[in-house]
Design a protein around this motif. Structure first.
Motif, PDB file in Angstrom:
ATOM      1  N   HIS A 132    -109.536-110.319 -69.442  1.00 61.03           N
ATOM      2  CA  HIS A 132    -109.786-111.456 -68.551  1.00 61.03           C
ATOM      3  C   HIS A 132    -110.457-112.561 -69.359  1.00 61.03           C
ATOM      4  O   HIS A 132    -111.075-112.300 -70.374  1.00 61.03           O
ATOM      5  N   VAL A 133    -110.344-113.764 -68.858  1.00 59.42           N
ATOM      6  CA  VAL A 133    -110.956-114.885 -69.567  1.00 59.42           C
ATOM      7  C   VAL A 133    -112.393-115.054 -69.105  1.00 59.42           C
ATOM      8  O   VAL A 133    -112.748-114.675 -68.001  1.00 59.42           O
ATOM      9  N   ASN A 134    -113.205-115.653 -69.955  1.00 61.45           N
ATOM     10  CA  ASN A 134    -114.589-115.931 -69.601  1.00 61.45           C
ATOM     11  C   ASN A 134    -114.688-117.282 -68.920  1.00 61.45           C
ATOM     12  O   ASN A 134    -113.893-118.178 -69.191  1.00 61.45           O
ATOM     13  N   LYS A 135    -115.691-117.422 -68.039  1.00 65.79           N
ATOM     14  CA  LYS A 135    -115.908-118.710 -67.405  1.00 65.79           C
ATOM     15  C   LYS A 135    -116.493-119.663 -68.428  1.00 65.79           C
ATOM     16  O   LYS A 135    -117.359-119.295 -69.205  1.00 65.79           O
ATOM     17  N   LYS A 136    -116.006-120.895 -68.405  1.00 61.49           N
ATOM     18  CA  LYS A 136    -116.520-121.903 -69.319  1.00 61.49           C
ATOM     19  C   LYS A 136    -117.702-122.610 -68.669  1.00 61.49           C
ATOM     20  O   LYS A 136    -118.076-122.320 -67.539  1.00 61.49           O
ATOM     21  N   ALA A 137    -118.267-123.575 -69.328  1.00 62.96           N
ATOM     22  CA  ALA A 137    -119.586-124.138 -69.011  1.00 62.96           C
ATOM     23  C   ALA A 137    -119.784-124.504 -67.548  1.00 62.96           C
ATOM     24  O   ALA A 137    -120.660-123.957 -66.887  1.00 62.96           O
ATOM     25  N   LYS A 147    -119.360-121.660 -65.022  1.00 65.59           N
ATOM     26  CA  LYS A 147    -120.425-120.666 -65.145  1.00 65.59           C
ATOM     27  C   LYS A 147    -121.716-121.182 -64.516  1.00 65.59           C
ATOM     28  O   LYS A 147    -122.413-120.449 -63.822  1.00 65.59           O
ATOM     29  N   HIS A 148    -122.025-122.469 -64.731  1.00 66.05           N
ATOM     30  CA  HIS A 148    -123.230-123.034 -64.121  1.00 66.05           C
ATOM     31  C   HIS A 148    -123.114-123.042 -62.608  1.00 66.05           C
ATOM     32  O   HIS A 148    -124.082-122.773 -61.897  1.00 66.05           O
ATOM     33  N   ALA A 149    -121.939-123.368 -62.082  1.00 62.79           N
ATOM     34  CA  ALA A 149    -121.745-123.379 -60.633  1.00 62.79           C
ATOM     35  C   ALA A 149    -121.841-121.976 -60.057  1.00 62.79           C
ATOM     36  O   ALA A 149    -122.342-121.785 -58.952  1.00 62.79           O
ATOM     37  N   ASP A 150    -121.387-120.992 -60.808  1.00 63.51           N
ATOM     38  CA  ASP A 150    -121.426-119.617 -60.329  1.00 63.51           C
ATOM     39  C   ASP A 150    -122.854-119.075 -60.303  1.00 63.51           C
ATOM     40  O   ASP A 150    -123.198-118.258 -59.464  1.00 63.51           O
TER      41      ASP A 150
END
Length: 104
Positions: free
Chosen positions: A55-60, A63-66
């Motif tokens: 799976h891909v990682n969340k980018k900036a 990720k901040h919103a999550d």
């Protein structure tokens, strides 16, 4: 040879334990060679053959919103907006910094 004393027996056990620890530490660093599957996939010429990531990682921004604070409590969920302007510079931003008074 004479009888083995408790001190000599304990000394030999400690030496054996020290050698076993040294071998274990050395073997931990000797396995740092890349696995053959990764070498085979990385050396492949087609980009679709690289399938190690599941799976891909969340980018900036995602990720901040999550990871932002969520409104979980009732006081947070039912909160009304404040009666004052939240951004005090918004009213100033609408006005121009300068204006033309007359033409020459």
């Amino acid at each position: 040879r004479g009888p083995v004393t408790a001190h000599a027996a304990m000394s030999s056990v400690l030496r054996l334990l020290l050698v076993a620890c040294a071998v274990a530490c050395a073997s931990a660093f000797s396995g740092m060679v890349a696995p053959t599957n990764a070498v085979r996939v990385a050396s492949s010429t087609t980009p679709s053959a690289f399938t190690m990531a599941h799976h891909v990682n969340k980018k900036a921004t995602k990720k901040h919103a999550d990871r932002r604070p969520k409104k979980k409590g009732l006081a947070d969920k039912n909160r009304k907006p404040p009666p004052y302007a939240v951004n005090p510079l918004a009213a100033v931003a609408d006005k121009p910094d300068w204006e033309i008074v007359g033409k020459n």
